[in-house]
Enzyme design. Structure first.
Site, PDB file in Angstrom:
ATOM      1  N   HIS A   1      -5.889  -0.278  22.989  1.00  0.00           N
ATOM      2  CA  HIS A   1      -4.931  -1.002  22.153  1.00  0.00           C
ATOM      3  C   HIS A   1      -4.963  -0.328  20.780  1.00  0.00           C
ATOM      4  O   HIS A   1      -5.771  -0.673  19.920  1.00  0.00           O
ATOM      5  CB  HIS A   1      -5.314  -2.475  22.056  1.00  0.00           C
ATOM      6  CG  HIS A   1      -4.337  -3.295  21.272  1.00  0.00           C
ATOM      7  ND1 HIS A   1      -3.213  -3.856  21.839  1.00  0.00           N
ATOM      8  CD2 HIS A   1      -4.301  -3.644  19.963  1.00  0.00           C
ATOM      9  CE1 HIS A   1      -2.536  -4.519  20.925  1.00  0.00           C
ATOM     10  NE2 HIS A   1      -3.179  -4.398  19.757  1.00  0.00           N
TER      11      HIS A   1
ATOM     12  N   ASP B   1      -9.208  -1.716  30.845  1.00  0.00           N
ATOM     13  CA  ASP B   1      -8.622  -0.550  30.168  1.00  0.00           C
ATOM     14  C   ASP B   1      -7.102  -0.650  30.209  1.00  0.00           C
ATOM     15  O   ASP B   1      -6.418   0.153  30.832  1.00  0.00           O
ATOM     16  CB  ASP B   1      -9.109   0.741  30.827  1.00  0.00           C
ATOM     17  CG  ASP B   1      -8.603   1.983  30.099  1.00  0.00           C
ATOM     18  OD1 ASP B   1      -8.243   1.867  28.909  1.00  0.00           O
ATOM     19  OD2 ASP B   1      -8.558   3.061  30.730  1.00  0.00           O
TER      20      ASP B   1
ATOM     21  N   GLU C   1      -9.347  -2.680  22.068  1.00  0.00           N
ATOM     22  CA  GLU C   1      -8.825  -2.203  20.800  1.00  0.00           C
ATOM     23  C   GLU C   1      -9.863  -1.317  20.121  1.00  0.00           C
ATOM     24  O   GLU C   1     -11.055  -1.360  20.442  1.00  0.00           O
ATOM     25  CB  GLU C   1      -8.460  -3.371  19.878  1.00  0.00           C
ATOM     26  CG  GLU C   1      -7.724  -2.935  18.612  1.00  0.00           C
ATOM     27  CD  GLU C   1      -7.139  -4.090  17.810  1.00  0.00           C
ATOM     28  OE1 GLU C   1      -6.369  -3.822  16.869  1.00  0.00           O
ATOM     29  OE2 GLU C   1      -7.448  -5.262  18.130  1.00  0.00           O
TER      30      GLU C   1
END
Length: 585
Positions: free
Chosen positions: A510, A552, A561
């Site tokens: 992310h 993932d 993230e």
């Protein structure tokens, strides 16, 4: 020996060699073998873990280049099961120390990912963990010369930033346009936050302070490389110069963040052009700023005495504002009831500021020896608490212990109690690692698995390295290395949690810089958040078990993230371990 017996021996040896090659080549990769996917130092404790409900017997090391078995051992069953109830077997090959590239093979089970053994095994990873901050730079082009295939246009010049109504003052009314360029993008988004920059900057400057000789030689291949300042500090300066712009020169208060009202879309930074704001001054941001500037005054003085004066003045001015405004908490929901536009980006709201006072007082005392700051510390709680963005007390205590030789006015018994508490905490983590299925301190308590759990592992590693520095006890150093083993693959998911390093790494973090360019691999050197059973993002997770709760997917801001305050302790851990190996201490 007769000719007949000699021929039998030669033929037997050839047949055994062919059979061994055939056996090894027939083994398929089995991800149940969990191992640090980068590798180990020659004299390091070296362990892999196999998850199996069946008996695991012998194993061997296969030399990839020379195509031969170079070590054999017997698996040992762990007394502890994993958090999901799996049986774990330990493969210990610490006695093998020859440089090379290897795989572990287990008959009838399979082989591991390849790994290396050599004395610079973490050198490139250490560089990448710091180069990641270069990739996060705002307000500048990243040319191919330094960014390679991840070259990009400049985003967010931040020369037209507006004062949000929550930050308005007589001299800077709502809508006033100011400039605040540079800095790092905080995480997967494009905003810049003082509180999170605080612990990030403190961690990186502390890393340099402990290992200055190592970083004097390190080249990160950034535009400033080759000047008189170590590259790690040049990178810190990029964010430091932005942080200075977040202080109101009229009164010394510091704005909580520079942000859009809402998160930008998943676009490249130069296409993210919504209005950005200075939002609300606050005591937490101001004290974190004071701590960082005071530490910067100490760290940068040899390179820029005039800069050190600027930083110290900024720190003292921030401290004075905090004294006059000790309880200005950042409460985003309350602000949004009063001020428009509503701000819905990362809050970093901290409702307990005791630790911020301790950190700021510690850094200011080290620089000034002013007893005003010692008055805050003298009665402060000295219990150990692992650092995080909302708990920075021990950022200050670490600095005091590193600089104790110049702090003659502090009672020795007070400093001794800090050491006792630090060592006791390190002992606890070390012992937890000895009885944990994956043989690492991380995960000894299921509560380790929170948002940003890989930063927990990294900060545990920093604690253990500090205990090693204070005591010389190698058990602490080994436990720190075990947490690095955890991060790099010896864990419940089998991922190496650092982009671009290892064979099974996050491919879809992310991270707007990555998501906006799907034609490229993920930018390298970024530590993703790691397992988080709270799963706040509602993405599709393969497991609810705390240490397996990772996915993932780029929707997973709760586990996948990236963030500067996670990369900083990881950079500390890996670079410190490599520096100790190189310098012998």
């Amino acid at each position: 020996m007769s000719i007949k017996l000699l021929l039998v021996f030669i033929i037997g040896s050839l047949w055994t060699g062919c059979a061994t090659n055939q056996l090894t080549n027939s083994l398929e990769l089995n991800e149940a073998i969990r191992i640090n996917q980068l590798g180990f130092f020659p004299e390091q404790h070296k362990v892999a873990i196999v998850l199996s409900e069946d008996q695991v017997g012998s194993f061997f090391l296969w030399d990839i280049e020379n195509e031969k078995i170079v070590f054999e051992g017997i698996a040992e069953k762990s007394d502890a099961k994993t958090l999901s109830g799996k049986s774990a077997w330990k493969l210990d090959f610490s006695d093998f120390s020859t440089t090379g590239n290897y795989e572990i093979g287990i008959p009838e089970i399979g082989k591991s990912y390849p790994f290396a053994i050599h004395s610079q095994v973490y050198e490139e990873l250490g560089k990448a963990s710091l180069k990641a901050f270069y990739f996060q730079r705002a307000s500048t082009d990243l040319p191919e010369e330094f960014a390679g295939i991840w070259a990009r246009k400049a985003g967010h010049p931040d020369d037209q930033v507006a004062i949000h109504p929550s930050a308005a003052s007589d001299l800077r009314p709502e809508g006033t346009i100011l400039s605040a360029p540079k800095g790092w993008y905080d995480a997967g988004d494009y905003n810049k936050y003082i509180v999170n920059s605080g612990i990030t900057m403190g961690t990186l400057m502390s890393l340099y302070e402990v290992y200055p000789n190592y970083f004097a030689e390190q080249n990160l291949s950034i535009p400033e490389s080759g000047n008189a300042v170590p590259d790690i500090l040049d990178e810190v300066l990029w964010n430091l110069e932005w942080m200075l712009t977040m202080q109101d020169p009229a009164d010394g208060g510091v704005y909580h963040k520079l942000t859009t009202a809402r998160f930008e879309g998943m676009v490249e930074p130069h296409k993210a052009v919504n209005q950005r704001y200075f939002v609300s001054k606050g005591t937490a941001a101001t004290l974190d700023f004071a701590a960082v500037m005071a530490q910067a005054a100490r760290i940068f003085k040899p390179f820029s005495p005039e800069g050190a004066v600027v930083y110290l003045k900024a720190a003292e001015k921030a401290w004075n504002w905090a004294i006059q405004n000790p309880e200005v908490y950042y409460r985003q929901n309350d602000l949004n009831k009063t001020f428009k536009p509503e701000v819905l980006t990362g809050a970093y709201g901290d409702q307990n500021l005791t630790d911020e006072w301790i950190w700021a007082a510690s850094e200011l005392y080290i620089v000034t020896q002013n007893l005003e700051y010692w008055d805050i510390l003298a009665s402060a709680n000295q219990d150990y608490q692992l650092p995080s963005w909302s708990q920075v007390k021990w950022m200050g205590y670490y600095s005091l212990l590193r600089n104790e030789d110049s702090l003659d006015q502090i009672p020795r018994e007070w400093l001794s109690m800090l050491k006792v508490n630090l060592i006791a905490a390190a002992d606890s983590y070390h012992q937890a690692g000895l009885s944990q299925a994956y043989s690492s301190p991380m995960g000894g308590n299921p509560k380790d698995f929170i948002w940003g759990s890989n930063a927990v592992a990294s900060n545990q590693g920093i604690l253990l390295l500090e205990a090693y520095r204070l005591s010389g006890k190698t058990d602490y150093l080994q436990s720190a290395k075990s947490n690095l083993d955890y991060i790099l693959g010896r864990n419940a998911t089998g991922f190496s949690y650092v982009t671009g390093f290892g064979r099974k790494t996050p491919m879809h973090p992310h991270h707007r810089l990555a998501i906006s360019r799907p034609d490229l691999p993920a930018l390298p050197g970024f530590l993703v958040g790691g397992p988080n059973p709270s799963q706040q993002d509602n993405c599709d997770y393969p497991s609810d078990v705390p240490d397996e709760s990772f996915t993932d997917l780029d929707c997973s801001y709760a586990s996948n993230e990236i963030a500067i305050n996670w990369n900083a302790p990881f950079a500390f851990l890996v670079n410190a371990i490599q520096a100790i190996e190189k310098n012998g201490k």
